[in-house]
Design a protein around this motif. Structure first.
Motif, short mmCIF file in Angstrom:
data_model
loop_
_atom_site.label_atom_id
_atom_site.label_comp_id
_atom_site.label_asym_id
_atom_site.label_seq_id
_atom_site.Cartn_x
_atom_site.Cartn_y
_atom_site.Cartn_z
N TYR A 194 0.83 -1.21 0.00
CA TYR A 194 0.00 0.00 0.00
C TYR A 194 0.87 1.26 0.00
CZ TYR A 194 -3.78 -3.10 1.43
OH TYR A 194 -4.70 -4.11 1.49
N SER A 195 0.43 2.29 -0.74
CA SER A 195 1.09 3.60 -0.73
C SER A 195 0.03 4.68 -0.70
CB SER A 195 1.92 3.81 -2.00
OG SER A 195 2.92 2.86 -2.09
N LEU A 196 0.39 5.83 -0.12
CA LEU A 196 -0.55 6.95 -0.09
C LEU A 196 -0.57 7.69 -1.42
CD1 LEU A 196 0.17 8.54 3.40
CD2 LEU A 196 -1.72 7.03 2.77
N LEU A 197 0.57 7.71 -2.10
CA LEU A 197 0.69 8.50 -3.33
C LEU A 197 1.53 7.74 -4.35
CD1 LEU A 197 0.28 11.30 -4.73
CD2 LEU A 197 2.40 12.04 -3.63
N ASN A 198 0.94 7.51 -5.52
CA ASN A 198 1.68 6.90 -6.63
C ASN A 198 2.04 8.01 -7.59
OD1 ASN A 198 1.63 4.08 -6.06
ND2 ASN A 198 -0.57 4.17 -6.40
N VAL A 199 3.33 8.16 -7.83
CA VAL A 199 3.79 9.30 -8.62
C VAL A 199 4.32 8.85 -9.97
CG1 VAL A 199 5.24 11.35 -8.61
CG2 VAL A 199 4.55 10.32 -6.46
N GLU A 200 3.86 9.54 -10.98
CA GLU A 200 4.39 9.35 -12.33
C GLU A 200 5.67 10.18 -12.43
OE1 GLU A 200 3.65 7.35 -15.64
OE2 GLU A 200 1.73 8.11 -14.93
N THR A 201 6.81 9.55 -12.48
CA THR A 201 8.04 10.35 -12.57
C THR A 201 8.70 10.04 -13.90
OG1 THR A 201 9.07 8.56 -11.40
CG2 THR A 201 8.64 10.55 -10.14
N GLN A 202 9.11 11.09 -14.54
CA GLN A 202 9.80 10.87 -15.81
C GLN A 202 11.24 11.32 -15.68
OE1 GLN A 202 7.07 12.86 -18.35
NE2 GLN A 202 5.99 10.97 -18.84
N PHE A 203 12.13 10.37 -15.90
CA PHE A 203 13.55 10.70 -15.92
C PHE A 203 13.99 10.68 -17.36
CE2 PHE A 203 12.80 9.21 -11.65
CZ PHE A 203 13.55 10.10 -10.88
N SER A 204 14.62 11.76 -17.79
CA SER A 204 15.05 11.85 -19.19
C SER A 204 16.56 12.02 -19.23
CB SER A 204 14.44 13.07 -19.88
OG SER A 204 13.15 13.33 -19.42
N SER A 205 17.16 11.52 -20.31
CA SER A 205 18.57 11.83 -20.53
C SER A 205 18.61 13.28 -21.04
CB SER A 205 19.18 10.85 -21.52
OG SER A 205 18.39 10.80 -22.66
N PRO A 206 19.75 13.98 -20.79
CA PRO A 206 19.80 15.41 -21.10
C PRO A 206 19.39 15.75 -22.54
CG PRO A 206 21.75 14.76 -19.86
CD PRO A 206 20.98 13.50 -20.15
N GLY A 207 19.74 14.90 -23.50
CA GLY A 207 19.42 15.18 -24.90
C GLY A 207 17.93 15.07 -25.19
N ASP A 208 17.21 14.50 -24.24
CA ASP A 208 15.83 14.09 -24.46
C ASP A 208 14.86 14.84 -23.54
OD1 ASP A 208 14.58 12.35 -26.08
OD2 ASP A 208 14.57 10.67 -24.66
N CYS A 209 15.42 15.81 -22.78
CA CYS A 209 14.68 16.37 -21.65
C CYS A 209 13.84 17.58 -22.10
CB CYS A 209 15.68 16.78 -20.57
SG CYS A 209 14.98 17.74 -19.24
#
Ligand SMILES: [Zn+2]
Length: 204
Positions: free
Chosen positions: A175-190
């Motif tokens: 169980y979690s209180l908050l599910n977060v959509e996190t996007q990690f990008s490489s610098p060329g793609d950010c």
């Protein structure tokens, strides 16, 4: 007139607002030591340093955990277990809310998690908790460690979970209180780089 019922578990939006208000969640343009960029940066201890906030979050998570019949069956002879420093304030809060009888935590040395004390955990039912679950690696390692110690995990809880986390709980409820959509990008793609948003280097 209809009186709204008191809300027992804060919504994901309310949890997010609380994290933002305390600086535990910041939005912007961040560069991580891995070289990846993200628009979100979490420092959960900033929320947990205030007792009232810690209590709101821990009580809310304890109410989710209480839904689990195996948790109710194990209490009060049950340990709340944390992987490391970040999870310890969660473990203390969950212990108080569930009236469990003990807490212990691991520490990371030489690249892996250990219980530093001579702890006889055989046969103990455990609830594994942490403040934030990013990749899921820590939870996976802790499940192995607890099993090796002869104890049994009946449930897992975290205040925040990244949606990208890969966790094979082997059927243990999580169980979690908050599910977060996190996007990690490489610098060329950010996208933030492309929009020339000023960047901040973070150390963790
Ligand atoms: Zn960037």
């Amino acid at each position: 007139m209809l009186v709204p019922k008191p809300q027992l578990i804060p919504s994901a939006d309310q949890v997010e607002a609380l994290l933002k208000q305390t600086g535990a969640l910041r939005e912007g343009h961040f560069e991580f030591p891995t070289g990846f960029h993200s628009s979100h940066y979490f420092q959960m201890p900033l929320a947990m340093r205030y007792h009232d906030n810690a209590r709101v979050l821990n009580v809310a998570l304890s109410r989710l955990l209480r839904r689990e019949p195996d948790v109710l069956a194990a209490l009060p002879n049950c340990a709340i277990v944390a992987p490391a420093a970040g999870g310890i304030p969660v473990a203390f809060g969950i212990r108080a809310a569930l009236n469990a009888d003990q807490i212990f935590w691991a520490e990371k040395t030489e690249g892996r998690y250990h219980f530093r004390q001579y702890l006889d955990a055989r046969g103990i039912k455990c609830i594994l908790v942490d403040d934030i679950v990013r990749s899921g690696r820590v939870i996976t390692e802790m499940l192995t460690l607890i099993k090796e110690a002869g104890a049994e995990v009946v449930a897992i809880g975290s205040l925040v979970q990244f949606k990208d986390a890969h966790i094979d709980t082997g059927g243990i409820p999580y169980y979690s209180l908050l599910n977060v959509e996190t996007q990690f990008s490489s610098p060329g793609d950010c996208p933030s780089c492309k929009a020339n948003v000023p960047i901040e280097k973070v150390w963790y």
